[in-house]
Design a protein around this motif. Structure first.
Motif, PDB file in Angstrom:
ATOM      1  N   ALA A 153     -17.854 -40.001  32.996  1.00  0.00           N
ATOM      2  CA  ALA A 153     -19.096 -40.734  33.387  1.00  0.00           C
ATOM      3  C   ALA A 153     -19.014 -41.290  34.950  1.00  0.00           C
ATOM      4  O   ALA A 153     -17.664 -41.727  35.035  1.00  0.00           O
ATOM      5  N   GLU A 154     -19.681 -41.556  35.468  1.00  0.00           N
ATOM      6  CA  GLU A 154     -19.729 -42.393  36.842  1.00  0.00           C
ATOM      7  C   GLU A 154     -20.145 -43.674  36.406  1.00  0.00           C
ATOM      8  O   GLU A 154     -21.149 -43.922  35.722  1.00  0.00           O
ATOM      9  N   LEU A 155     -19.520 -44.637  36.906  1.00  0.00           N
ATOM     10  CA  LEU A 155     -19.761 -46.224  36.987  1.00  0.00           C
ATOM     11  C   LEU A 155     -20.314 -46.303  38.468  1.00  0.00           C
ATOM     12  O   LEU A 155     -19.395 -46.338  39.218  1.00  0.00           O
ATOM     13  N   LEU A 156     -21.471 -46.869  38.374  1.00  0.00           N
ATOM     14  CA  LEU A 156     -22.237 -47.280  39.689  1.00  0.00           C
ATOM     15  C   LEU A 156     -22.615 -48.973  39.536  1.00  0.00           C
ATOM     16  O   LEU A 156     -22.823 -49.354  38.685  1.00  0.00           O
ATOM     17  N   HIS A 157     -23.235 -49.218  40.732  1.00  0.00           N
ATOM     18  CA  HIS A 157     -24.069 -50.539  40.885  1.00  0.00           C
ATOM     19  C   HIS A 157     -25.216 -50.235  41.824  1.00  0.00           C
ATOM     20  O   HIS A 157     -25.160 -49.227  42.200  1.00  0.00           O
ATOM     21  N   LEU A 187     -23.898 -49.161  36.160  1.00  0.00           N
ATOM     22  CA  LEU A 187     -24.980 -47.973  35.734  1.00  0.00           C
ATOM     23  C   LEU A 187     -23.807 -46.974  35.122  1.00  0.00           C
ATOM     24  O   LEU A 187     -22.778 -46.513  35.875  1.00  0.00           O
ATOM     25  N   ILE A 188     -23.963 -46.478  34.173  1.00  0.00           N
ATOM     26  CA  ILE A 188     -22.949 -45.525  33.416  1.00  0.00           C
ATOM     27  C   ILE A 188     -24.024 -44.245  33.549  1.00  0.00           C
ATOM     28  O   ILE A 188     -25.332 -44.180  32.901  1.00  0.00           O
ATOM     29  N   GLU A 189     -23.572 -43.444  34.348  1.00  0.00           N
ATOM     30  CA  GLU A 189     -24.378 -42.109  34.797  1.00  0.00           C
ATOM     31  C   GLU A 189     -23.725 -41.214  34.262  1.00  0.00           C
ATOM     32  O   GLU A 189     -22.397 -40.536  34.554  1.00  0.00           O
ATOM     33  N   THR A 190     -24.391 -40.182  33.366  1.00  0.00           N
ATOM     34  CA  THR A 190     -24.049 -38.707  32.738  1.00  0.00           C
ATOM     35  C   THR A 190     -25.036 -37.895  33.277  1.00  0.00           C
ATOM     36  O   THR A 190     -26.265 -38.197  33.861  1.00  0.00           O
ATOM     37  N   PRO A 191     -24.747 -36.587  33.082  1.00  0.00           N
ATOM     38  CA  PRO A 191     -25.832 -35.562  33.348  1.00  0.00           C
ATOM     39  C   PRO A 191     -27.044 -35.750  33.001  1.00  0.00           C
ATOM     40  O   PRO A 191     -28.206 -35.497  33.405  1.00  0.00           O
ATOM     41  N   GLN A 192     -27.350 -36.387  31.691  1.00  0.00           N
ATOM     42  CA  GLN A 192     -28.405 -36.410  30.881  1.00  0.00           C
ATOM     43  C   GLN A 192     -28.993 -37.808  31.170  1.00  0.00           C
ATOM     44  O   GLN A 192     -30.308 -37.830  31.086  1.00  0.00           O
ATOM     45  N   ILE A 236     -28.968 -42.208  32.407  1.00  0.00           N
ATOM     46  CA  ILE A 236     -28.417 -43.512  32.998  1.00  0.00           C
ATOM     47  C   ILE A 236     -28.564 -44.588  32.080  1.00  0.00           C
ATOM     48  O   ILE A 236     -29.573 -44.797  31.682  1.00  0.00           O
ATOM     49  N   ILE A 237     -27.297 -45.219  31.959  1.00  0.00           N
ATOM     50  CA  ILE A 237     -27.566 -46.625  31.197  1.00  0.00           C
ATOM     51  C   ILE A 237     -27.198 -47.923  31.875  1.00  0.00           C
ATOM     52  O   ILE A 237     -26.287 -47.809  32.438  1.00  0.00           O
ATOM     53  N   PRO A 238     -28.243 -48.563  32.346  1.00  0.00           N
ATOM     54  CA  PRO A 238     -27.969 -49.623  33.049  1.00  0.00           C
ATOM     55  C   PRO A 238     -27.571 -51.133  32.290  1.00  0.00           C
ATOM     56  O   PRO A 238     -27.852 -51.190  31.059  1.00  0.00           O
ATOM     57  N   ILE A 239     -26.424 -51.528  32.708  1.00  0.00           N
ATOM     58  CA  ILE A 239     -25.552 -52.680  32.076  1.00  0.00           C
ATOM     59  C   ILE A 239     -25.889 -54.110  33.003  1.00  0.00           C
ATOM     60  O   ILE A 239     -25.156 -53.800  34.158  1.00  0.00           O
ATOM     61  N   GLU A 240     -26.299 -55.107  32.420  1.00  0.00           N
ATOM     62  CA  GLU A 240     -26.205 -56.394  32.758  1.00  0.00           C
ATOM     63  C   GLU A 240     -25.175 -57.211  32.445  1.00  0.00           C
ATOM     64  O   GLU A 240     -24.901 -57.121  31.106  1.00  0.00           O
ATOM     65  N   ILE A 241     -24.439 -57.747  33.191  1.00  0.00           N
ATOM     66  CA  ILE A 241     -23.283 -58.597  32.392  1.00  0.00           C
ATOM     67  C   ILE A 241     -23.254 -60.107  32.687  1.00  0.00           C
ATOM     68  O   ILE A 241     -23.671 -60.584  33.676  1.00  0.00           O
ATOM     69  N   LYS A 242     -23.499 -60.928  31.661  1.00  0.00           N
ATOM     70  CA  LYS A 242     -24.091 -62.257  31.893  1.00  0.00           C
ATOM     71  C   LYS A 242     -23.103 -63.144  30.824  1.00  0.00           C
ATOM     72  O   LYS A 242     -22.770 -62.899  29.815  1.00  0.00           O
ATOM     73  N   SER A 243     -22.642 -64.196  31.643  1.00  0.00           N
ATOM     74  CA  SER A 243     -21.444 -65.116  31.147  1.00  0.00           C
ATOM     75  C   SER A 243     -22.372 -66.030  30.340  1.00  0.00           C
ATOM     76  O   SER A 243     -22.558 -67.339  30.820  1.00  0.00           O
ATOM     77  N   THR A 244     -23.303 -65.953  29.117  1.00  0.00           N
ATOM     78  CA  THR A 244     -24.016 -66.956  28.524  1.00  0.00           C
ATOM     79  C   THR A 244     -23.798 -66.471  27.069  1.00  0.00           C
ATOM     80  O   THR A 244     -23.575 -65.369  26.621  1.00  0.00           O
ATOM     81  N   THR A 245     -23.960 -67.276  25.991  1.00  0.00           N
ATOM     82  CA  THR A 245     -23.878 -67.138  24.715  1.00  0.00           C
ATOM     83  C   THR A 245     -25.271 -66.910  24.035  1.00  0.00           C
ATOM     84  O   THR A 245     -25.624 -66.760  22.853  1.00  0.00           O
ATOM     85  N   ARG A 246     -26.249 -67.233  25.105  1.00  0.00           N
ATOM     86  CA  ARG A 246     -27.764 -67.210  24.612  1.00  0.00           C
ATOM     87  C   ARG A 246     -28.589 -66.387  25.695  1.00  0.00           C
ATOM     88  O   ARG A 246     -29.331 -67.001  26.293  1.00  0.00           O
ATOM     89  N   PRO A 247     -28.337 -65.083  25.656  1.00  0.00           N
ATOM     90  CA  PRO A 247     -29.099 -64.260  26.713  1.00  0.00           C
ATOM     91  C   PRO A 247     -30.504 -64.368  26.412  1.00  0.00           C
ATOM     92  O   PRO A 247     -31.187 -64.449  25.070  1.00  0.00           O
ATOM     93  N   THR A 248     -31.186 -64.215  27.336  1.00  0.00           N
ATOM     94  CA  THR A 248     -32.763 -64.189  27.439  1.00  0.00           C
ATOM     95  C   THR A 248     -33.387 -63.124  27.968  1.00  0.00           C
ATOM     96  O   THR A 248     -32.578 -62.275  28.760  1.00  0.00           O
ATOM     97  N   ILE A 249     -34.616 -62.824  27.889  1.00  0.00           N
ATOM     98  CA  ILE A 249     -35.469 -61.649  28.419  1.00  0.00           C
ATOM     99  C   ILE A 249     -35.233 -61.582  30.079  1.00  0.00           C
ATOM    100  O   ILE A 249     -35.201 -60.905  30.758  1.00  0.00           O
ATOM    101  N   GLY A 250     -35.173 -62.793  30.857  1.00  0.00           N
ATOM    102  CA  GLY A 250     -34.794 -63.044  32.120  1.00  0.00           C
ATOM    103  C   GLY A 250     -33.345 -62.650  32.496  1.00  0.00           C
ATOM    104  O   GLY A 250     -33.498 -62.145  33.809  1.00  0.00           O
ATOM    105  N   ASP A 251     -32.663 -62.500  31.810  1.00  0.00           N
ATOM    106  CA  ASP A 251     -31.300 -61.698  32.138  1.00  0.00           C
ATOM    107  C   ASP A 251     -31.412 -60.193  32.258  1.00  0.00           C
ATOM    108  O   ASP A 251     -30.425 -59.838  32.462  1.00  0.00           O
TER     109      ASP A 251
END
Length: 102
Positions: A22-26, A39-44, A46-61
């Motif tokens: 898979a390709e890893l992109l920004h 972004l993890i991109e496959t032919p089928q 794209i899975i976007p991933i946000e990385i947050k250094s928090t123990t309580r993620p919110t919808i704003g993240d």
């Protein structure tokens, strides 16, 4: 910043161990108003991933994930917020927050 590097390093190791690579992109909007860490991109899909250094993620993240989904609605049906807490949390119908160690 160190937490983000840890996660990206783990994703690169995962990618390199896969037979079907898979390709890893920004992603960032042209005006810089929104971005997605990985972004993890496959032919089928794209899975976007946000990385947050928090123990309580919110919808704003997940703001960057939602901006990306609006830009790529056909190849992306959800996103992930990786955090350093202990629980899997549904932030929105299309966004799940998962601990980095899961």
């Amino acid at each position: 910043f160190h937490f983000e590097n840890l996660i990206v390093t783990q994703l690169l190791a995962w990618r390199d161990a896969r037979e079907a690579r898979a390709e890893l992109l920004h992603w960032r909007t042209a005006d810089g108003a929104a971005e997605v860490d990985v972004l993890i991109e496959t032919p089928q899909r794209i899975i976007p991933i946000e990385i947050k250094s928090t123990t309580r993620p919110t919808i704003g993240d997940a703001a960057g994930l939602h901006a990306f989904r609006r830009a790529q609605p056909k190849r992306c049906d959800g996103g992930i917020v990786v955090h350093d807490g202990a629980q899997v949390i549904t932030l929105a119908p299309d966004v799940v927050a998962v601990p980095w160690w899961v």
